[in-house]
Design an enzyme around this catalytic site. Structure first.
Site: not given
Length: 451
Positions: A22, A72, A77, A139, A154, A169, A332, A362, A376
């Site tokens: 995420k 974790q 929580g 909350g 809450e 909160n 690039r 071109h 050129n």
């Protein structure tokens, strides 16, 4: 007072419905968590601990050694997540800022103001709050007569009177570091989710008679947490508007700000004009009095004063002063153009340098090449740089002229002032000021079509 930060980035983000972790979803080309780290870098935080779980390696690959990490293993929580930093921070004197890795709109100015308020109030806990037009689901922050926080309740537990409060909160806090880890040991998980909640530290601090303060963010938008694709789109729109308006105030003209995407790290000089459909991302610097767009994509590049880039893609490259690129050019992988160069329709340049005044107007591919000044390259000039295994260099020295539809088979050098005739395939070096012709002599068969 020493400053620490704990960034909560262990959530799975199931509502994103994505294989990508995420906090790594980009906002204007940069992962959300990196936006947060960038802001913390600006306010003198001595140590940043990122709490990772699912997708830990991907976060570490993104942030590298800029921060420290704690894992974790189980998501139990927010309080439990912060506890993962105890081994690094316990017992240290100072203030610990706790922020979520999915809040990319938080600014260094707001975080600095939050810390300053915490110190001025001599608080043990300070909550960053916001005023919400619709506080449903958030909350509520309940303040006492002295303006300090009495509790955070809450939504589902709030009384009728508390539901009428529109101060919410945001999930961003400053804690006295020693109090934080002592209080976390007292936090229980006797709730419907069976989790350890960080806001419970507020109640513990209040019961101990400590000051719990609150500082209100300038806008609700700044505190938005991104939990799904809708919020991601909203965050990007807010950041895009914020960035474009700042650049306009600095003297940049936008023909249509709503259709222009520029990351906040981009630097643009005054009197530059940005046309619609333009995307400018990464560590890009654009000089003054340039014209960019429409419909150009520029990333991690430098464009000097007075340059023009029209309907082109530029990545990891440098464009010199008064150069003209496009329409429909592609630069690039370390393409470097000197001053007053011209790169035109359907020209691709990769890992090559163009001296001042050089032109490829071109339909050309120029790769692994060194092109001198005032060269050129005619329509259809191609550097044939790859034999299927290795790449080879092409050198075209100053003032050389390469005619149309020429193949330069690398490794090869065209000397200073030399001319390569149109239609040639060059396999050997061309001396200075020589004329190279490498094509079959024309034969006309009279009356052939009458047979």
């Amino acid at each position: 007072m020493e400053r620490f930060a704990v960034i909560l980035a262990a959530g799975k983000g199931t509502r994103m419905k994505s294989k990508l972790y995420k906090v790594l979803h980009p906002v204007l080309g940069k992962p959300m968590v990196e936006h947060v780290v960038d802001q913390l870098d600006q306010i003198g935080v001595s140590r940043q601990i990122v709490i990772v779980g699912h997708g830990a390696e991907a976060v570490q690959d993104t942030l590298g050694t800029r921060v420290e990490y704690a894992v974790q293993e189980e998501q139990l929580g927010t309080g439990h997540a912060v506890q993962m930093a105890e081994a690094e921070l316990a017992g240290k004197s100072g203030a610990t800022l706790v922020v979520c890795g999915d809040t990319p709109l938080l600014t260094a100015e707001t975080l600095e103001a939050l810390l300053a308020h915490h110190e001025a109030q001599q608080a043990k806990v300070t909550v960053l709050t916001a005023i919400a037009d619709d506080a449903t689901g958030y909350g509520r922050v309940v303040r006492g007569e002295d303006g300090n926080v009495t509790k955070v309740v809450e939504h589902k537990d709030a009384s009728e009177a508390e539901l009428a409060i529109n101060e919410i909160n945001t999930g961003t806090y400053v804690f006295d570091n020693e109090l934080l880890f002592d209080a976390l040991k007292q936090v229980g998980n006797n709730n419907a989710q069976g989790e350890y909640y960080l806001p419970d530290v507020i109640s513990i601090a209040k019961e101990a008679g400590e000051v719990v303060a609150a500082h209100t963010a300038p806008t609700f938008d700044e505190t938005i947490g991104v939990n799904d694709r809708v919020a991601l789109s909203q965050a990007e729109a807010i950041m895009r508007k914020r960035t474009n308006e700042r650049l306009m105030r600095e003297g940049v003209t936008f023909m249509d700000p709503a259709s222009t995407y520029i990351s906040p790290d981009v630097v643009i000089g005054s009197d530059t004009v940005i046309y619609p459909g333009t995307v400018i991302l990464g560590k890009t610097t654009i000089g003054s009095e340039c014209v960019i767009g429409p419909n150009s994509d520029i990333r991690n590049s430098v464009i000097e004063d007075h340059a023009v880039v029209r309907q082109s893609v530029v990545t990891d490259s440098r464009i010199g002063e008064a150069a003209q690129v496009g329409p429909f050019a592609h630069l690039r992988q370390q393409a470097v153009l000197g001053a007053n160069t011209r790169v035109g329709n359907f020209v691709e340049i990769k890992k090559s340098t163009f001296g001042d005044g050089a032109k490829a107007s071109h339909l050309s591919y120029i790769g692994d090449a060194s092109i001198g000044e005032r060269v050129n390259l005619g329509c259809g000039s191609i550097t044939v740089n790859y034999d299927g295994k290795n790449k080879f260099e092409t050198v075209v020295e100053d003032d050389a002229f390469v005619g149309c539809n020429v193949n330069l088979i690398a490794p090869v050098k065209v000397g200073k002032g030399a001319i390569v005739a149109a239609g040639s395939t060059i396999t050997s070096d061309v001396p200075e000021e020589a004329l190279a012709i490498a094509r079959e002599r024309q034969t006309n068969k009279e009356g052939y079509t009458k047979r």
